[in-house]
Every structure is written in structure tokens, then in C-alpha cells.
Design an enzyme around this catalytic site. Structure first.
Site, PDB file in Angstrom:
ATOM      1  N   TYR A  58       0.759  -0.919  -0.038  1.00  0.00           N
ATOM      2  CA  TYR A  58      -0.317  -0.312  -0.059  1.00  0.00           C
ATOM      3  C   TYR A  58       1.019   1.355   0.265  1.00  0.00           C
ATOM      4  O   TYR A  58       0.947   1.549   1.002  1.00  0.00           O
ATOM      5  CB  TYR A  58      -0.936   0.188   1.318  1.00  0.00           C
ATOM      6  CG  TYR A  58      -1.545  -1.173   1.435  1.00  0.00           C
ATOM      7  CD1 TYR A  58      -2.233  -2.276  -0.039  1.00  0.00           C
ATOM      8  CD2 TYR A  58      -2.349  -1.357   2.708  1.00  0.00           C
ATOM      9  CE1 TYR A  58      -2.884  -3.326   0.468  1.00  0.00           C
ATOM     10  CE2 TYR A  58      -3.419  -2.549   2.675  1.00  0.00           C
ATOM     11  CZ  TYR A  58      -3.056  -3.293   1.463  1.00  0.00           C
ATOM     12  OH  TYR A  58      -4.840  -4.436   1.915  1.00  0.00           O
TER      13      TYR A  58
ATOM     14  N   GLY B  38     -18.262  -0.631  -1.363  1.00  0.00           N
ATOM     15  CA  GLY B  38     -19.180   1.334  -1.157  1.00  0.00           C
ATOM     16  C   GLY B  38     -20.189   0.619  -1.996  1.00  0.00           C
ATOM     17  O   GLY B  38     -21.648   0.921  -1.268  1.00  0.00           O
ATOM     18  N   LEU B  39     -20.722  -0.390  -2.878  1.00  0.00           N
ATOM     19  CA  LEU B  39     -21.616  -0.655  -2.907  1.00  0.00           C
ATOM     20  C   LEU B  39     -22.423  -1.732  -2.005  1.00  0.00           C
ATOM     21  O   LEU B  39     -23.532  -1.282  -2.459  1.00  0.00           O
ATOM     22  CB  LEU B  39     -21.578  -2.341  -3.774  1.00  0.00           C
ATOM     23  CG  LEU B  39     -22.365  -2.704  -4.876  1.00  0.00           C
ATOM     24  CD1 LEU B  39     -22.872  -1.696  -5.683  1.00  0.00           C
ATOM     25  CD2 LEU B  39     -21.899  -3.905  -5.364  1.00  0.00           C
ATOM     26  N   LEU B  40     -22.039  -2.335  -0.988  1.00  0.00           N
ATOM     27  CA  LEU B  40     -22.899  -2.638  -0.095  1.00  0.00           C
ATOM     28  C   LEU B  40     -23.144  -1.828   0.885  1.00  0.00           C
ATOM     29  O   LEU B  40     -23.710  -1.901   1.508  1.00  0.00           O
ATOM     30  CB  LEU B  40     -21.692  -3.709   0.810  1.00  0.00           C
ATOM     31  CG  LEU B  40     -21.928  -5.251   0.476  1.00  0.00           C
ATOM     32  CD1 LEU B  40     -21.436  -5.976   1.221  1.00  0.00           C
ATOM     33  CD2 LEU B  40     -23.337  -5.211   0.671  1.00  0.00           C
TER      34      LEU B  40
ATOM     35  N   GLY C 207     -25.498   0.784  -0.173  1.00  0.00           N
ATOM     36  CA  GLY C 207     -26.219   1.521  -0.405  1.00  0.00           C
ATOM     37  C   GLY C 207     -27.007   2.408  -1.060  1.00  0.00           C
ATOM     38  O   GLY C 207     -27.740   3.146  -1.678  1.00  0.00           O
TER      39      GLY C 207
HETATM   40  N1  LIG Z   1      -5.444  -8.919   1.584  1.00  0.00           N
HETATM   41  C1  LIG Z   1      -6.098  -8.262   0.332  1.00  0.00           C
HETATM   42  O1  LIG Z   1      -5.167  -9.117  -1.001  1.00  0.00           O
HETATM   43  C2  LIG Z   1      -6.292  -7.079   0.610  1.00  0.00           C
HETATM   44  C3  LIG Z   1      -7.135  -6.487  -0.216  1.00  0.00           C
HETATM   45  C4  LIG Z   1      -7.368  -5.137  -0.675  1.00  0.00           C
HETATM   46  C5  LIG Z   1      -8.056  -4.249   0.392  1.00  0.00           C
HETATM   47  N2  LIG Z   1      -7.417  -5.005   2.183  1.00  0.00           N
HETATM   48  C6  LIG Z   1      -7.268  -4.501   2.787  1.00  0.00           C
HETATM   49  O2  LIG Z   1      -9.071  -4.327   3.116  1.00  0.00           O
HETATM   50  C7  LIG Z   1      -9.417  -3.305   3.475  1.00  0.00           C
HETATM   51  C8  LIG Z   1     -10.443  -2.762   2.947  1.00  0.00           C
HETATM   52  O3  LIG Z   1     -11.600  -3.069   1.889  1.00  0.00           O
HETATM   53  P1  LIG Z   1     -10.857  -2.052   0.480  1.00  0.00           P
HETATM   54  O4  LIG Z   1     -10.678  -0.136   0.604  1.00  0.00           O
HETATM   55  O5  LIG Z   1     -11.000  -3.574  -0.786  1.00  0.00           O
HETATM   56  O6  LIG Z   1     -12.905  -2.817   0.680  1.00  0.00           O
HETATM   57  P2  LIG Z   1     -14.278  -1.836   1.555  1.00  0.00           P
HETATM   58  O7  LIG Z   1     -13.753  -1.899   2.839  1.00  0.00           O
HETATM   59  O8  LIG Z   1     -15.412  -2.882   0.795  1.00  0.00           O
HETATM   60  O9  LIG Z   1     -14.631  -0.098   0.936  1.00  0.00           O
HETATM   61  C9  LIG Z   1     -13.759   0.310   1.601  1.00  0.00           C
HETATM   62  C10 LIG Z   1     -14.594   1.599   0.818  1.00  0.00           C
HETATM   63  O10 LIG Z   1     -15.899   1.955   0.837  1.00  0.00           O
HETATM   64  C11 LIG Z   1     -16.470   2.955   1.369  1.00  0.00           C
HETATM   65  N3  LIG Z   1     -16.636   2.756   2.482  1.00  0.00           N
HETATM   66  C12 LIG Z   1     -16.903   2.228   3.421  1.00  0.00           C
HETATM   67  N4  LIG Z   1     -17.696   2.405   4.569  1.00  0.00           N
HETATM   68  C13 LIG Z   1     -18.443   3.628   4.182  1.00  0.00           C
HETATM   69  C14 LIG Z   1     -19.700   3.886   4.686  1.00  0.00           C
HETATM   70  N5  LIG Z   1     -20.183   3.706   6.120  1.00  0.00           N
HETATM   71  N6  LIG Z   1     -20.915   4.631   3.594  1.00  0.00           N
HETATM   72  C15 LIG Z   1     -20.085   4.428   2.493  1.00  0.00           C
HETATM   73  N7  LIG Z   1     -19.156   4.172   2.158  1.00  0.00           N
HETATM   74  C16 LIG Z   1     -17.979   4.063   2.523  1.00  0.00           C
HETATM   75  C17 LIG Z   1     -15.317   4.185   0.945  1.00  0.00           C
HETATM   76  O11 LIG Z   1     -15.275   4.409  -0.496  1.00  0.00           O
HETATM   77  P3  LIG Z   1     -14.884   6.174  -0.597  1.00  0.00           P
HETATM   78  O12 LIG Z   1     -13.393   6.272  -0.480  1.00  0.00           O
HETATM   79  O13 LIG Z   1     -14.982   5.598  -2.381  1.00  0.00           O
HETATM   80  O14 LIG Z   1     -16.466   6.744  -0.178  1.00  0.00           O
HETATM   81  C18 LIG Z   1     -13.568   2.906   1.818  1.00  0.00           C
HETATM   82  O15 LIG Z   1     -12.865   3.355   0.583  1.00  0.00           O
HETATM   83  C19 LIG Z   1      -7.852  -2.177   3.464  1.00  0.00           C
HETATM   84  O16 LIG Z   1      -7.862  -0.954   3.133  1.00  0.00           O
HETATM   85  C20 LIG Z   1      -7.037  -3.096   3.217  1.00  0.00           C
HETATM   86  O17 LIG Z   1      -6.135  -3.275   4.632  1.00  0.00           O
HETATM   87  C21 LIG Z   1      -6.413  -6.984   1.985  1.00  0.00           C
END
Ligand SMILES: NC(=O)c1ccc[n+]([C@@H]2O[C@H](COP(=O)([O-])OP(=O)(O)OC[C@H]3O[C@@H](n4cnc5c(N)ncnc54)[C@H](OP(=O)(O)O)[C@@H]3O)[C@@H](O)[C@H]2O)c1
Length: 323
Positions: free
Chosen positions: A69, A220-222, A224
Site C-alpha cells: 500500500y 461502497g456497493l454494500l 447502498g
Molecule cells: N489482503 C488483500 O489482498 C487485500 C485486498 C484489498 C483490501 N485489503 C484490506 O482491506 C481493507 C478494506 O478493503 P477495501 O478497501 O478493498 O474495501 P471496502 O472496505 O469494502 O471499501 C472501502 C470503501 O468503501 C466506501 N465506504 C466505506 N465505509 C463506508 C460507509 N460507511 N459509507 C459509505 N461508503 C463507505 C469508501 O469508498 P469511497 O472512498 O469511495 O467513499 C471506502 O474507501 C483495505 O483497506 C485493506 O487494508 C486487503
């Protein structure tokens, strides 16, 4: 919302490391660094500090970052935010990951001091192999990790994106050294339930390995928000927009069901999605939503303060399977 529910800590696998069921993922703080850094906006450090403080104030006690990252940017941002919030090392747990692409296990000891440098005095509570794609075997990787544990550089060992066979090999290699495999970090949410059928979840249960669910709100899809305000997509471009657009109508029945429970608990749809994840399989699953805004981190922490009933979780299970 009922806000007095005590947050139960859970062990990372069979270790003595205790974490809250929800941690904060800080991949979103990689903006500006390397390939992954190009996928995220550059968030000013003051805003990052506020996001981290909101997570801590909401009761979250751990954070997930990685070398990948931003090659240190996310780790450094996290450490800066924790310091600004006045947190000392023993008050928080940090999970970070070694970047395996085009490398061998020999690189693990060579780069650990970089991780510790970027974490600025905070220790590594869990160190994971980020992907199953290095030039070395899982046995060689686990031996390198075990050496780091014995040298006091990390407190527990984990893997990420490992399939059941590779999990077993990692677990067995560590067992020879008397060390438990603490976690496997994998994609898991109401919209991605592969680990329930590909053996990862069953293997984790059998071996006592904690599942860290990533991408828990499907970027963000989940939450809503795109269902309720499709115009949000107008400001986006590229693969993320295309994927969101493709899935809005397909996922609407699930969002509607979650909305019903969100109203009942005076919560948000995002909180219902997270609550389902941390309760549906018992303590074996913890999760790490990402955040680019303070409100999102507050909401993520707030998802630990109520509990969907068994019937409600079963209903979401059913609707999600029918999508
Ligand atoms: N091990 C791996 O291979 C791997 C891969 C991916 C991720 N990860 C880890 O998992 C963490 C989370 O995964 P992710 O970032 O891919 O997906 P996520 O947590 O499903 O999505 C995060 C995004 O969703 C939106 N969001 C989050 N909370 C919200 C809320 N309460 N209301 C509205 N929108 C909201 C925001 O998007 P907007 O900024 O567009 O508002 C945020 O940036 C990462 O930070 C990382 O540490 C690990």
C-alpha cells in the site's frame, strides 16, 4: 441505535493477541505511492489523522496495512495518525504484510526493518504473506516468518489470499516451529461468499485460524449509497464505475433487506453489512473496512454496537444467495 453493547475482543487465531471484531483497513491511505497508490486519492495527513482517531474513539483497536500500500506510505500515515491520537504501542495492534511478487522468502528478513522503520516505533502484531505468489514455497516463507518471531520483530504470523491446501502447508510448517498460523486474510462479504464453498472457511475453523475479511462493503456497493444516489457514479470513471454500474440492479433486493434492518437498529446499511460479517460465523471472522472519510470510520466502529438476530442474519444469508 443501542450504543451500550460492550465490544467483545477476540483472539487472532490461537495467539494471545486480542482485537476488536472490526479493525480499520488503511489501504485507502496509500494515495501517491507506487502502483496501488495511483488507485486512491491523496488524503491530507490531517484528514488521515482524523479518520484514525474516529476509528479509535469508536472502540477499534487495530489496523491493517501492507508494504504494497504505497511502499510505506500507508504504514507511515498510520503511525503518524496513531501518534497524533496519543496512542502508545501496547494500546493498538497493527497487521501488515510482506509483498511477495518476484521475490523469494530470503527477502522477508531483508525488508522487515523497512516495515518497522515506516511504522515509526509501533510493533507488528501480525505479519502476513500478502499473496501466494512468491518464488518460494510456503514452507520457506513460514520459516522466515518464524525466524522473525524468534528475533522479536513480529508478534504473530499470518497469510493472505491462501487457498486451503496452502493454508495447511503454512500451518504445518509453523507448527514444527511451535507457532500458530494466526490469520488468513481473504475477500469476504455478503456479495462475495466464495470462502464458504472453496474450503477456506472450513479449514480456518478446523485449524483455529482467524479469517480477516477484506473488501467487506464491496468498495461502497454494500453501503447502498449508489443504489440510493446513482448520480454518485457520474463523478467516477474506470473499472470501479463499470463494476458498480453492472451490479446495482442485481444487488438491490439485498440492499432493500439490509435497509429494513438498518431502520430497526437505527443503523446504516454499511453497518448492517459489517454486523452480519462479524456475527454470522461466530468469532472466527473479523473484518477491516477501509475509509476515506471520518464518517465512514465512525460508522464502521458503530457496527460493533448492536447485533442482528439469528433470524435476521439468516434472511440476509438467503437473499444474498439468491442474487
Ligand atoms: N489482503 C488483500 O489482498 C487485500 C485486498 C484489498 C483490501 N485489503 C484490506 O482491506 C481493507 C478494506 O478493503 P477495501 O478497501 O478493498 O474495501 P471496502 O472496505 O469494502 O471499501 C472501502 C470503501 O468503501 C466506501 N465506504 C466505506 N465505509 C463506508 C460507509 N460507511 N459509507 C459509505 N461508503 C463507505 C469508501 O469508498 P469511497 O472512498 O469511495 O467513499 C471506502 O474507501 C483495505 O483497506 C485493506 O487494508 C486487503
Amino acid at each position: 441505535m443501542e450504543t451500550n453493547k460492550k465490544i467483545q475482543l477476540t483472539h487472532l487465531g490461537k495467539t494471545d493477541i486480542l482485537v476488536t471484531p472490526i479493525g480499520l483497513g488503511v489501504m485507502e491511505m496509500a494515495g501517491g505511492g507506487g502502483l496501488i497508490g495511483r488507485m486512491f486519492p491523496i488524503i491530507p495527513q490531517e484528514e488521515k489523522n482524523a479518520i484514525i482517531k474516529a476509528a479509535l474513539d469508536g472502540g477499534i483497536n487495530w489496523f491493517d496495512t501492507a508494504e504494497m500500500y504505497g511502499a510505506g506510505i500507508s504504514e507511515q500515515s498510520l503511525a503518524t495518525g496513531l501518534k497524533a491520537a496519543g496512542k502508545s504501542d501496547h494500546e493498538v495492534v497493527i497487521a501488515t504484510k510482506w509483498q511477495p511478487f518476484l521475490r523469494t522468502a530470503g527477502n522477508i528478513p531483508r525488508t522487515i526493518n523497512d516495515r518497522l522503520h515506516f511504522l515509526g516505533g509501533y510493533s507488528i502484531g501480525n505479519y502476513m504473506i500478502h499473496q501466494p505468489y512468491s518464488f518460494s514455497s510456503p514452507e520457506a516463507e513460514m520459516n522466515a516468518m518464524a525466524n522473525l518471531m524468534e528475533a522479536g520483530k513480529i508478534r504473530s504470523v499470518g497469510v493472505s489470499n491462501f487457498d486451503p491446501a496452502r493454508m495447511r502447508r503454512a500451518h504445518a510448517a509453523l507448527a514444527i516451529r511451535g507457532i500458530p498460523l494466526a490469520v488468513n486474510q481473504v475477500r469476504y462479504s455478503l456479495l462475495n461468499r466464495q470462502i464458504e464453498t472453496n474450503g477456506v472457511l472450513d479449514t480456518a475453523k478446523e485449524l483455529g485460524v482467524t479469517i480477516i475479511a477484506y473488501t467487506p462493503v464491496a468498495r461502497g456497493l454494500l453501503t447502498g449509497k449508489y443504489h440510493k444516489d446513482p448520480e454518485l457514479l457520474d463523478r467516477m470513471s474506470g473499472w470501479r464505475k463499470a463494476s458498480l454500474q453492472r451490479n446495482i440492479e442485481r444487488t438491490r433486493p439485498l440492499i432493500n433487506a439490509m435497509d429494513e434492518f438498518a431502520n430497526k437498529y437505527e443503523a446504516t446499511i454499511a453497518q448492517v453489512a459489517l454486523n452480519w460479517l462479524i456475527n454470522f460465523n461466530g468469532e472466527i471472522v473479523v473484518t477491516i473496512p477501509g475509509a476515506t472519510k471520518v464518517l465512514q470510520a465512525e460508522e464502521s466502529a458503530g457496527a460493533m454496537k448492536f447485533r442482528l438476530s439469528a433470524d435476521e442474519m439468516a434472511r440476509l444469508d438467503e437473499v444474498s444467495h439468491k442474487l
